[in-house]
Design a protein around this motif. Structure first.
Motif, PDB file in Angstrom:
ATOM      1  N   LEU A 170       0.839  -1.209   0.000  1.00 39.05           N
ATOM      2  CA  LEU A 170       0.000   0.000   0.000  1.00 39.05           C
ATOM      3  C   LEU A 170       0.870   1.253   0.000  1.00 39.05           C
ATOM      4  O   LEU A 170       0.578   2.223  -0.692  1.00 39.05           O
ATOM      5  N   ASP A 171       1.953   1.200   0.819  1.00 37.46           N
ATOM      6  CA  ASP A 171       2.820   2.369   0.913  1.00 37.46           C
ATOM      7  C   ASP A 171       3.418   2.706  -0.446  1.00 37.46           C
ATOM      8  O   ASP A 171       3.521   3.872  -0.824  1.00 37.46           O
ATOM      9  N   ALA A 172       3.799   1.658  -1.188  1.00 38.68           N
ATOM     10  CA  ALA A 172       4.366   1.886  -2.517  1.00 38.68           C
ATOM     11  C   ALA A 172       3.363   2.616  -3.406  1.00 38.68           C
ATOM     12  O   ALA A 172       3.704   3.562  -4.112  1.00 38.68           O
ATOM     13  N   ALA A 173       2.086   2.176  -3.324  1.00 38.69           N
ATOM     14  CA  ALA A 173       1.058   2.810  -4.147  1.00 38.69           C
ATOM     15  C   ALA A 173       0.848   4.258  -3.725  1.00 38.69           C
ATOM     16  O   ALA A 173       0.662   5.148  -4.562  1.00 38.69           O
ATOM     17  N   ARG A 174       0.915   4.519  -2.378  1.00 34.92           N
ATOM     18  CA  ARG A 174       0.732   5.891  -1.891  1.00 34.92           C
ATOM     19  C   ARG A 174       1.870   6.776  -2.369  1.00 34.92           C
ATOM     20  O   ARG A 174       1.658   7.925  -2.726  1.00 34.92           O
ATOM     21  N   MET A 175       3.119   6.209  -2.350  1.00 31.33           N
ATOM     22  CA  MET A 175       4.279   6.946  -2.850  1.00 31.33           C
ATOM     23  C   MET A 175       4.048   7.398  -4.282  1.00 31.33           C
ATOM     24  O   MET A 175       4.420   8.487  -4.682  1.00 31.33           O
ATOM     25  N   GLY A 177       1.485   8.281  -5.464  1.00 31.99           N
ATOM     26  CA  GLY A 177       0.485   9.332  -5.500  1.00 31.99           C
ATOM     27  C   GLY A 177      -0.928   8.851  -5.781  1.00 31.99           C
ATOM     28  O   GLY A 177      -1.796   9.649  -6.132  1.00 31.99           O
ATOM     29  N   ALA A 178      -1.174   7.541  -5.624  1.00 31.82           N
ATOM     30  CA  ALA A 178      -2.532   7.051  -5.863  1.00 31.82           C
ATOM     31  C   ALA A 178      -3.442   7.485  -4.708  1.00 31.82           C
ATOM     32  O   ALA A 178      -3.044   7.442  -3.550  1.00 31.82           O
ATOM     33  N   GLY A 179      -4.682   7.894  -5.012  1.00 34.47           N
ATOM     34  CA  GLY A 179      -5.638   8.297  -3.982  1.00 34.47           C
ATOM     35  C   GLY A 179      -6.161   7.065  -3.259  1.00 34.47           C
ATOM     36  O   GLY A 179      -6.030   5.936  -3.745  1.00 34.47           O
ATOM     37  N   GLU A 180      -6.757   7.315  -2.058  1.00 38.28           N
ATOM     38  CA  GLU A 180      -7.206   6.193  -1.236  1.00 38.28           C
ATOM     39  C   GLU A 180      -8.236   5.324  -1.949  1.00 38.28           C
ATOM     40  O   GLU A 180      -8.214   4.101  -1.865  1.00 38.28           O
ATOM     41  N   PHE A 181      -9.168   5.973  -2.645  1.00 35.83           N
ATOM     42  CA  PHE A 181     -10.203   5.184  -3.281  1.00 35.83           C
ATOM     43  C   PHE A 181      -9.633   4.375  -4.443  1.00 35.83           C
ATOM     44  O   PHE A 181     -10.020   3.238  -4.692  1.00 35.83           O
ATOM     45  N   ARG A 182      -8.660   4.981  -5.113  1.00 34.22           N
ATOM     46  CA  ARG A 182      -8.003   4.293  -6.221  1.00 34.22           C
ATOM     47  C   ARG A 182      -7.268   3.050  -5.706  1.00 34.22           C
ATOM     48  O   ARG A 182      -7.296   1.993  -6.340  1.00 34.22           O
ATOM     49  N   ILE A 183      -6.609   3.214  -4.554  1.00 34.91           N
ATOM     50  CA  ILE A 183      -5.897   2.071  -3.965  1.00 34.91           C
ATOM     51  C   ILE A 183      -6.888   0.950  -3.631  1.00 34.91           C
ATOM     52  O   ILE A 183      -6.672  -0.211  -3.946  1.00 34.91           O
ATOM     53  N   TYR A 184      -8.015   1.349  -3.029  1.00 38.22           N
ATOM     54  CA  TYR A 184      -9.043   0.360  -2.693  1.00 38.22           C
ATOM     55  C   TYR A 184      -9.529  -0.350  -3.950  1.00 38.22           C
ATOM     56  O   TYR A 184      -9.624  -1.577  -4.007  1.00 38.22           O
ATOM     57  N   LEU A 187      -6.188  -1.857  -6.234  1.00 38.21           N
ATOM     58  CA  LEU A 187      -5.170  -2.691  -5.590  1.00 38.21           C
ATOM     59  C   LEU A 187      -5.821  -3.678  -4.599  1.00 38.21           C
ATOM     60  O   LEU A 187      -5.633  -4.889  -4.696  1.00 38.21           O
ATOM     61  N   ILE A 188      -6.626  -3.130  -3.678  1.00 40.73           N
ATOM     62  CA  ILE A 188      -7.196  -3.969  -2.618  1.00 40.73           C
ATOM     63  C   ILE A 188      -8.223  -4.968  -3.166  1.00 40.73           C
ATOM     64  O   ILE A 188      -8.136  -6.162  -2.887  1.00 40.73           O
ATOM     65  N   LEU A 189      -9.163  -4.476  -3.958  1.00 39.12           N
ATOM     66  CA  LEU A 189     -10.201  -5.385  -4.444  1.00 39.12           C
ATOM     67  C   LEU A 189      -9.618  -6.552  -5.246  1.00 39.12           C
ATOM     68  O   LEU A 189      -9.985  -7.700  -4.996  1.00 39.12           O
ATOM     69  N   PRO A 190      -8.701  -6.299  -6.201  1.00 37.00           N
ATOM     70  CA  PRO A 190      -8.116  -7.449  -6.908  1.00 37.00           C
ATOM     71  C   PRO A 190      -7.365  -8.396  -5.971  1.00 37.00           C
ATOM     72  O   PRO A 190      -7.454  -9.615  -6.123  1.00 37.00           O
TER      73      PRO A 190
END
Lengths: 277, 296
Positions: A170-175, A177-184, A187-190
């Motif tokens: 998750l941290d890599a995705a935040r680095m 610059g992905a938004g929280e909903f985008r990460i969910y 990244l998270i759902l898959p």
């Protein structure tokens, strides 16, 4: 010879017991299927038959033409699908938050939800009925869907699954610059796919098989689900054994097929649920 | 609070909001309302006009405790739970041991066969069992006649109706507990059995001194879930006996349903629901305490 028998005997006994158990477990389901295909009256023969003398689909035809079973099949499928799709989103979001965000009272909140699982659903039913009546939701599909949209068990399943996934992802995705909903969403759902399948089966089966709440909420017979319709059918057609069995087959078959195809995921869910014990 | 933390709290709030709001509005609020409702005389008149609602204190609970019908329902529910629960757990454990045994072939097939009744629709299989229990041409009495046993009027005889419902319920759900037991068995390290075998412990001793103690937490979980589930028995008597004959299969939840949704005595029915909740709570605490004392 004697020693071989001595070694074989436990295996024989165990398999004998298993075979008897399997016959006992499957016989009621087999008889249901066989009786549903028998000509009228044959299911009441004595001694009982386990095989139709002649296969007929007349009872299935009667259910769809005379008794509007297609309508109930549609209602059940619609309600169970709607609850499942909505519950997947809502529970996965909450499970994600409990697993991957740090905030005050997080653990206490989660413990509180888990403890509330000991409250039987029936306690809430009477006021829930009054509440939905206020909202004008009695005798609507939404009256059945809404109380099933969020479940503590569903949140628990997703959370347990996500705890095992390293935060570094998750941290890599935040680095980046992905938004929280985008990460969910991407990244998270898959990542959650296996547990989402598990949760989907649980929710679908639960909604499909549910009896008490649809019985209470859906007063108009055109909105009835299969179990409610089947229980009503029994009142008028208790003598038509073959017809009732055809109705039972149609109610049971969809969920049974779903289970046989996705059994791996279903079992995984039971085990994850059992871990907290 | 740092900016990062505040951001995390905000995001968590957004992700949690739908689920927590739904659970609060459609579960916790009704549970609280049920508690309040149980202290009122909410009935069919109040349903039409809320001004008719009166606070009655513990009157519903007192009435409940003085009602023979409630004691009948409670007795039936305890019968169902105290006989059906242990029976279901014992059969689940037996099935798990057999399916999981090293020498067992086709264990996947047996596991699926035993589990299949679990996923079926309760109402549908209750309908099926009504016919299996038919006193004259039902399959069960035919099977018993082959063993030389006289026909039993399963659902019509007041003494047999509850055993019949228990039998059906155990058939329907033993597979669920079996799966949990199998997982528990597979978590026991095989080296323990090896060591015991080398020490000359026979199968029975290995079972008593390794399997049973190490299965303890699984046992507790299964026993708790089974108890909670069996306390809530409803659809089986609703479909198979409507609580009869002579109220011998009337359960607490069936009584609550009849009082609440047939006669609209919602205050009284809420009190019934809360007594059920209290019983489940007491049962849960009792089992946890008991286990705690066994394994310090």
């Amino acid at each position: 010879m004697n020693r071989r028998l001595h070694r074989l005997l436990p295996a024989l006994l165990a398999h004998g017991a298993l075979a008897v158990g399997a016959v006992l477990a499957l016989l009621p389901l087999w008889w249901m299927l066989a009786a549903s295909l028998m000509p009228a009256g044959e299911a009441n023969h004595y001694p009982p038959r386990l095989w139709p003398s002649m296969v007929t689909f007349e009872h299935y035809a009667a259910l769809f033409t005379r008794l509007d079973l297609g309508r109930y099949l549609f209602n059940s499928a619609l309600l169970a699908s709607a609850v499942t799709v909505i519950a997947l989103f809502i529970n996965s979001m909450a499970g994600y938050a409990f697993a991957k965000f740090r905030f005050r009272y997080r653990d206490r909140l989660f413990q509180g939800l888990l403890a509330a699982m000991v409250i039987p659903a029936q306690v809430a039913m009477l006021p829930l009925f009054l509440l939905l009546k206020q909202f004008g939701l009695i005798n609507t599909y939404w009256g059945v869907i809404i109380p099933g949209m969020a479940s503590i068990f569903g949140i628990f399943l997703i959370r347990q699954y996500l705890l095992a996934i390293p935060d570094s992802l998750l941290d890599a995705a935040r680095m980046d610059g992905a938004g929280e909903f985008r990460i969910y969403w991407s990244l998270i759902l898959p990542l959650c796919r296996p547990i989402l399948v598990t949760l989907a089966i649980f929710t679908f089966l639960g909604a499909w098989n549910d009896f008490m709440w649809p019985l209470i909420v859906l007063t108009d017979s055109s909105k009835h689900t299969l179990p409610v319709a089947l229980a009503n059918l029994l009142g008028e057609h208790v003598q038509d054994t073959e017809l009732m069995m055809a109705g039972s087959v149609l109610t049971v078959l969809p969920v049974m097929l779903l289970f046989v195809v996705l059994q791996k995921y279903y079992i995984a869910g039971i085990l994850l649920g059992g871990m907290k014990g | 609070m740092t900016g990062h933390q505040r951001h995390a709290t905000l995001s968590a709030g957004i992700f949690l909001a739908p689920a927590l709001l739904l659970i609060a509005i459609f579960f916790f609020l009704p549970v609280l309302a049920a508690l309040l409702l149980s202290f009122t005389d909410f009935d069919v008149y109040a349903l039409g006009d809320l001004n008719r609602l009166r606070f009655v204190g513990f009157a519903n609970y007192l009435q409940l405790l003085q009602s023979p019908l409630f004691w009948t329902a409670l007795g039936n529910t305890l019968y169902f739970m105290l006989v059906g629960g242990p029976l279901s757990v014992a059969i689940s454990l037996g099935a798990a041991l057999l399916v999981n045994a090293r020498l067992t072939r086709f264990s996947g097939f047996f596991r699926t066969a035993f589990f299949l009744p679990v996923v079926t629709t309760l109402v549908a299989v209750a309908v099926v069992w009504r016919y299996l229990y038919h006193p004259r041409h039902g399959l069960l009495n035919y099977g018993l006649s082959l063993l030389g046993i006289d026909p039993i009027d399963w659902l019509g005889d007041p003494d047999w109706a509850m055993p019949a419902i228990i039998l059906m319920a155990v058939w329907k759900n033993f597979g669920f507990n079996m799966i949990i037991f199998i997982a528990g068995l597979q978590n026991i390290p095989p080296q323990l059995y090896e060591a015991a075998r080398i020490d000359g412990a026979n199968a029975r001793r290995r079972f008593r001194h390794i399997t049973l103690p190490l299965l303890g937490p699984t046992f507790l979980f299964v026993a708790l879930m089974t108890m909670i589930g069996y306390f809530q028995v409803f659809a089986e008597p609703y479909v198979m006996t409507q609580g009869g004959p002579a109220n011998r299969t009337l359960s607490v939840v069936l009584l609550m349903y009849e009082e609440g949704f047939r006669w609209w005595n919602m205050g009284y029915a809420s009190a019934t629901a809360f007594v059920l909740f209290a019983l489940i709570l007491v049962g849960t605490v009792l089992q946890l305490k008991l286990r705690g004392r066994e394994s310090p």
